[in-house]
Scaffold this active site. Sequence first.
Site, mmCIF file in Angstrom:
data_model
loop_
_atom_site.group_PDB
_atom_site.id
_atom_site.type_symbol
_atom_site.label_atom_id
_atom_site.label_comp_id
_atom_site.label_asym_id
_atom_site.label_seq_id
_atom_site.Cartn_x
_atom_site.Cartn_y
_atom_site.Cartn_z
ATOM 1 N N THR A 121 0.823 -1.207 0.000
ATOM 2 C CA THR A 121 0.000 0.000 0.000
ATOM 3 C C THR A 121 0.861 1.262 0.000
ATOM 4 O OG1 THR A 121 -1.505 1.270 1.412
ATOM 5 C CG2 THR A 121 -0.110 -0.308 2.532
ATOM 6 N N ASP A 122 0.289 2.356 -0.498
ATOM 7 C CA ASP A 122 1.006 3.645 -0.429
ATOM 8 C C ASP A 122 1.105 4.164 1.007
ATOM 9 O OD1 ASP A 122 -1.685 4.329 -0.076
ATOM 10 O OD2 ASP A 122 -1.731 5.833 -1.671
ATOM 11 N N GLU A 123 0.317 3.579 1.924
ATOM 12 C CA GLU A 123 0.320 4.081 3.306
ATOM 13 C C GLU A 123 1.656 3.859 4.012
ATOM 14 O OE1 GLU A 123 -2.936 3.171 5.800
ATOM 15 O OE2 GLU A 123 -4.399 3.399 4.197
ATOM 16 N N TYR A 148 -2.028 -0.722 11.143
ATOM 17 C CA TYR A 148 -2.155 -1.376 9.827
ATOM 18 C C TYR A 148 -0.961 -1.052 8.942
ATOM 19 C CZ TYR A 148 -3.362 -1.704 4.892
ATOM 20 O OH TYR A 148 -3.310 -1.956 3.540
ATOM 21 N N LYS A 152 2.138 -3.389 7.339
ATOM 22 C CA LYS A 152 2.375 -3.528 5.897
ATOM 23 C C LYS A 152 3.816 -3.097 5.577
ATOM 24 C CE LYS A 152 -0.041 -4.593 3.041
ATOM 25 N NZ LYS A 152 -0.404 -5.938 2.475
#
Length: 332
Positions: A121-123, A148, A152
């Site tokens: 993810t870009d997060e 979260y 990741k």
Amino acid sequence: MAELLVTGGAGFIGSNFVHHVIDTTDHSVVVLDKLTYAGNLASLEGLPAERVTFVQGDITDAPLVDDLVSRTDAVVHFAAESHNDNSLDDPRPFLDTNIVGTYTLLEAVRRHGTRYHHISTDEVYGDLELDDPARFTESTPYNPSSPYSSTKAGSDLLVRAWVRSFGLQATISNCSNNYGPYQHVEKFIPRQITNVLRGQRPRLYGAGQNVRDWIHANDHSSAVLTILAKGRIGETYLIGADGEKSNKDVVELILTILGKPADDYEHVTDRAGHDLRYAIDSSKLRRELGWTPKYRDFEAGLRATIDWYASNEAWWAPSKDATEAFYAAKGQ
Ligand code: NAD
Ligand code: DAU
């Protein structure tokens, strides 16, 4: 023709990817999915039984994972605990699935020399200011905010270490916010659509200024298949479709499409640690591998998504009450 092991293939994006593989290639697929609250076998309906096999199981189950990996040509790893709000409430399953589950897969693909693609993810890059001209690139430093996104990020770093230390045949992709049919009603867009369909008002966290970079799940799937086929081993590719929108603008558009006044929503308690803005520069993927997104018209994609939720209440209704009870307890 190859056989792919797709983890998390009963989830939102994993099931989209399985349909995409079956529709556009001659590969066969084994889906490994635990069927948590987020997994739904109905998302895999209509697929040919001779090309798709479903195995219910946990990616932290090392003997099961080893057996499945030993019989496959490539692994595409989607399975995750995926929702930020849940990770703020109870981080433990995120550590188990996102960290230990990824570790379990990496050890199996290491033993068997199997090609591996890691979905992220870009997060992992943290967030940007609203007026920052910069967007995330493959060299942006990791700076995750939530339980979260930190799990990741941890899983991405495991993949990078396994590539460097053990020569793993792996690629990584980091994608922005996906939308489309079959997304769980806990997520922003389906939650607001199904609220309006049920005569309830959408719920906007805080002032609603936060920006997300929306991409249709079909475009995410085509990008992943492109990276699996043509990506350079050891490389990371960012996936995005230039879809930046504020949450307020998205809610207003949903209300307008559904024939309601654009301001008919509520402001509710903000998310703790809420990332302000995500924005992806996907030029490496476009330049090196020739990928381009097809679903560039966000309003058209949103209308089709709204139509899907309006026509498929049987798919989402069983999750709606429990999801709203969870949010109500948090003032959201
Ligand atoms: P989802 O929550 O809809 O689906 C997750 C799936 O994984 C479910 O089917 C669930 O049953 C399965 N699963 C969970 N724990 C498991 C375990 N221990 N063993 C086996 N299966 C398990 O998630 P999603 O939105 O489809 O996201 C899929 C992947 O894409 C995740 O890795 C996520 O981090 C990543 N991603 C999501 C987005 C997005 O906007 N949703 C954007 C970028 C990246
Ligand atoms: O950027 C990629 C990420 O996008 C993925 O890694 C995650 O798996 C996926 O869940 C998504 O994370 P977000 O936290 O951005 O998505 P979510 O749908 O939870 O929220 C989108 C935005 O909408 C965010 O700014 C919070 C806000 N929001 C969310 C809900 C559920 C609201 O304003 N109201 C809501 O009711």
